[in-house]
Design an enzyme around this catalytic site. Structure first.
Site, mmCIF file in Angstrom:
data_model
loop_
_atom_site.group_PDB
_atom_site.id
_atom_site.type_symbol
_atom_site.label_atom_id
_atom_site.label_comp_id
_atom_site.label_asym_id
_atom_site.label_seq_id
_atom_site.Cartn_x
_atom_site.Cartn_y
_atom_site.Cartn_z
ATOM 1 N N ASN A 197 4.121 -4.460 -2.690
ATOM 2 C CA ASN A 197 3.214 -5.007 -1.676
ATOM 3 C C ASN A 197 3.063 -6.526 -1.702
ATOM 4 O OD1 ASN A 197 0.836 -2.199 -1.480
ATOM 5 N ND2 ASN A 197 2.906 -2.449 -0.698
ATOM 6 N N TYR A 235 11.892 8.042 4.794
ATOM 7 C CA TYR A 235 12.111 6.653 4.401
ATOM 8 C C TYR A 235 13.574 6.280 4.601
ATOM 9 C CZ TYR A 235 11.292 2.270 1.940
ATOM 10 O OH TYR A 235 11.180 0.942 1.638
#
Length: 325
Positions: free
Chosen positions: A124, A53
């Site tokens: 999200n 990441y």
């Protein structure tokens, strides 16, 4: 008390993390003791465990970047939170644990609603919301195309697009994912492939597709780019394929397609507190009212963290993996 801790990173994410017992110190001024109610496992969490990441916490670390909790106790100088209050946990605080201590000023009060749905508020939904809002001036009736439509972001994007009166072409990588996206309200659902632009044109009646959303990378990026109208914008926010974005120069040269990137962490760094609260305020209302929700594939407790991570890293699941400590 249990926490999901990792001291190393490696290619098999479930191998580097384990449930560990711990104790918390007494509260200091301005602090709140919170019992964690629910915390999801996102693709970015899995990539953090593998070291892939874009932003990695120092080791050792506790997993989890978002979640909701219930106030257990507040220090005597904290008046705004009482025991029993549901709160949004600070982003990046290590939410995969049964309890944590947080600064009261970092907590956001939440209405009474399904904690598992509220737990997914921070990552999200804002990703989907901002990609729909910030790159192209879309009007009701306009078309958007996205891949990874069966992902968490993909699901929220379909719902948010419908709320705004937009239409979606939703691309998945396996036939078994089609039915769930259709049931969720996707206007068009297609399996990815080299002929995707042709099938997208046929399915939309040749409508101009102004915005593309790419989470896969590799050849899939090119398939979306070739599906866009002249002057269209393609936004990448991930590389589920593990490959860099590939786009044929013809899309850039002859049709003026633009490829941009989106990273939610950067948006939060640049946004004002007022902009952040406006975003959260709107999303909280949509989630609390049931107008915005995510499919949940399975829930696990902290002692099952290895199984939970393995399930989250699997490409065959239908919905989110959520820790319910």
């Amino acid at each position: 008390m249990l926490k999901a801790e990792y001291r190393t990173r490696g290619p098999v994410p479930q191998d580097v993390i384990e449930a560990v017992e711990f104790q918390l110190p007494p509260l200091s001024a301005g602090q709140v003791l919170v019992k964690v109610l629910a915390a999801p496992i996102n693709p970015s969490d899995v990539l953090t465990l593998t070291g892939e990441y874009g932003m990695l916490p120092p080791l050792p670390a506790i997993g989890g970047n978002e979640g909701v909790g219930e106030v257990v106790e507040a220090s005597s100088d904290v008046a705004q939170f009482k025991p029993g209050q549901t709160v949004l946990l600070p982003v990046g605080c290590g939410t995969w644990r049964t309890h944590l201590i947080a600064e009261a000023k970092q907590l956001v009060p939440l209405p009474s609603a399904d904690p598992q749905q509220l737990a997914m508020l921070s990552v999200n939904p804002p990703t989907a919301y901002l990609m729909l809002r910030d790159f192209v001036d879309l009007q009701p009736g306009d078309w958007v195309i996205q891949n990874a439509a069966n992902s968490g972001v993909g699901s929220y994007l379909i719902q948010l697009a419908k709320i705004r009166g937009l239409k979606t072409v939703n691309v998945v990588r396996r036939e078994s994912a089609v039915a769930a996206i259709q049931a969720e309200g996707g206007d068009v659902v297609l399996v990815d492939g080299p002929d995707l632009p042709k099938r997208a044109r046929e399915a939309t009646g040749g409508a101009a597709i102004k915005l593309g959303i790419d989470a896969v990378g590799g050849a899939s990026t090119d398939h979306l780019a070739a599906s866009l109208a002249e002057g269209g914008v393609l936004v990448n926010y991930g590389r589920m394929s593990g490959e860099p974005c590939q786009v044929n120069a013809a899309s850039f040269v002859f049709r003026d397609v633009t490829l941009k990137g989106f990273w939610l962490a950067r948006w939060f760094r640049q946004a004002t507190p007022q902009q952040q609260m406006q975003l959260f305020g709107e999303l909280i209302q949509l989630i609390a009212s049931g107008k915005l929700k995510a499919r949940i594939a399975a829930t696990y407790n902290i002692s099952q963290i290895k199984e939970a991570i393995a399930a989250a890293a699997s490409g065959e699941r239908d919905g989110k993996i959520v820790l319910v400590p």
